[in-house]
Design an enzyme around this catalytic site. Structure first.
Site, PDB file in Angstrom:
ATOM      1  N   ASP A   9       0.847  -1.200   0.000  1.00  0.00           N
ATOM      2  CA  ASP A   9       0.000   0.000   0.000  1.00  0.00           C
ATOM      3  C   ASP A   9       0.887   1.256   0.000  1.00  0.00           C
ATOM      4  O   ASP A   9       0.392   2.378  -0.077  1.00  0.00           O
ATOM      5  CB  ASP A   9      -1.004  -0.001   1.162  1.00  0.00           C
ATOM      6  CG  ASP A   9      -0.343  -0.099   2.525  1.00  0.00           C
ATOM      7  OD1 ASP A   9       0.899  -0.201   2.597  1.00  0.00           O
ATOM      8  OD2 ASP A   9      -1.077  -0.068   3.539  1.00  0.00           O
ATOM      9  N   GLU A  36       8.764  -4.200  10.715  1.00  0.00           N
ATOM     10  CA  GLU A  36       9.242  -2.912  10.201  1.00  0.00           C
ATOM     11  C   GLU A  36       9.786  -2.035  11.325  1.00  0.00           C
ATOM     12  O   GLU A  36       9.107  -1.815  12.341  1.00  0.00           O
ATOM     13  CB  GLU A  36       8.076  -2.198   9.467  1.00  0.00           C
ATOM     14  CG  GLU A  36       8.480  -0.865   8.860  1.00  0.00           C
ATOM     15  CD  GLU A  36       7.493  -0.333   7.832  1.00  0.00           C
ATOM     16  OE1 GLU A  36       6.533  -1.043   7.457  1.00  0.00           O
ATOM     17  OE2 GLU A  36       7.692   0.822   7.399  1.00  0.00           O
ATOM     18  N   GLU A  80      -1.739  -5.439   8.482  1.00  0.00           N
ATOM     19  CA  GLU A  80      -0.985  -4.899   9.621  1.00  0.00           C
ATOM     20  C   GLU A  80      -1.715  -5.180  10.938  1.00  0.00           C
ATOM     21  O   GLU A  80      -2.940  -5.067  11.003  1.00  0.00           O
ATOM     22  CB  GLU A  80      -0.829  -3.373   9.457  1.00  0.00           C
ATOM     23  CG  GLU A  80       0.007  -2.992   8.256  1.00  0.00           C
ATOM     24  CD  GLU A  80       0.168  -1.485   8.082  1.00  0.00           C
ATOM     25  OE1 GLU A  80      -0.297  -0.710   8.952  1.00  0.00           O
ATOM     26  OE2 GLU A  80       0.762  -1.081   7.069  1.00  0.00           O
TER      27      GLU A  80
END
Ligand code: KIV
Length: 272
Positions: free
Chosen positions: A52, A190, A123
């Site tokens: 995204d 991340e 996520e």
């Protein structure tokens, strides 16, 4: 020629588990269109993420929040047409899975049906458990994403390193174990401290793919446009630029403009 130890005709979620088990690092990059996805695939990448991050690098938005499900499907179907070997994973965009697990499943099915992708990524940890379980029950492979989760940027307030404090680190470990237990085939970590990422990778049997998470994980992912040096503005510490396409592209376009202006292009051999 592929840099892979194994020569997979087609990379699957099972190949990734095998790579982790055999200690072979997994290389993953984003792509958003047919042409670049084809190049990335021909170069021998294992996993292509239709991220995204298209919202930032393709559409020019400040965050990943505005991109829609239909826009993700448009990018993913173009990528799929360019790819013969890599596993193609598509991000579920913000607002398409958080409300409830039924909506999450509908969004994942729409991506799989309309784009031909091989897996989805979303996520979040424990908050998303029921959505992930429902998608997995429908036979759709799911990749998790923990640490800095850009869809929650307005909650975090900044894009800085996550899980530096013990409580957040412990929660992240619990979430990673939960993702493994319910059946995710892998997860992205991340921007977390390298020692934490290494610990997570050692505690779960599924591949942990890092971005800004150090070298102790099972693979790496970067945004294609960043690693090709398309922009000079985004310079996080974790980014290695393999090309300076920003300079190359501007130089080529300046040269073309000059050639047109001075009537040098096209020459006799470039016309009919
Ligand atoms: O959208 C994206 O590009 C991602 C990567 C940063 C992992 O999620």
């Amino acid at each position: 020629m592929s840099a892979s130890k194994n020569t997979y005709n087609r990379v699957t979620t099972h190949s990734l588990l095998k790579m982790k088990a055999e200690g072979e690092k997994i290389a993953m990059l984003t792509a958003y269109d047919f042409t670049l996805a084809g190049l990335v695939d021909q170069a021998g990448i294992d996993v292509i993420l239709v991220g995204d991050s298209a919202s930032n690098v393709i559409a020019g938005h400040e965050t990943t929040l505005p991109i829609t499900l239909d826009q993700m499907i448009y990018h993913a179907s173009a990528v799929i047409r360019g790819v013969k070997r890599a596993l193609v994973v598509v991000d579920l965009p913000f607002g398409t899975y958080q409300a409830d697990s039924k909506e999450a499943l509908r969004s994942a099915i729409k991506i799989m049906k309309e784009s031909g992708a091989h897996a989805v990524k979303l996520e979040g940890g424990f908050q998303e458990r029921s959505s992930i379980e429902r998608i997995l029950q429908a036979g759709i492979p799911v990749m998790g994403h923990l640490g800095l989760t850009p869809q929650s940027i307005y909650k975090f307030g900044t894009y800085t390193v996550r899980a530096k404090k013990e409580a957040e680190a412990q929660q992240l470990i619990k979430d990673a174990k939960m993702l493994e237990e319910i059946g995710c085939f892998g997860l992205v970590l991340e921007k977390v401290p390298a020692h934490l990422a290494e610990k997570v990778a050692s505690l779960v049997s599924i591949p942990v793919i890092g971005i800004g998470a150090g070298n102790g994980v099972d693979g790496q992912v970067l945004v294609l446009h960043d690693m090709l040096g398309m922009s000079k503005e985004f310079s996080p510490r974790f980014l290695r630029r393999y090309l300076d396409l920003h300079t190359e592209i501007i130089g080529a376009i300046q040269q073309y403009t000059k050639d047109v202006k001075k009537k040098d292009f096209p020459n006799e051999s470039e016309q009919y």
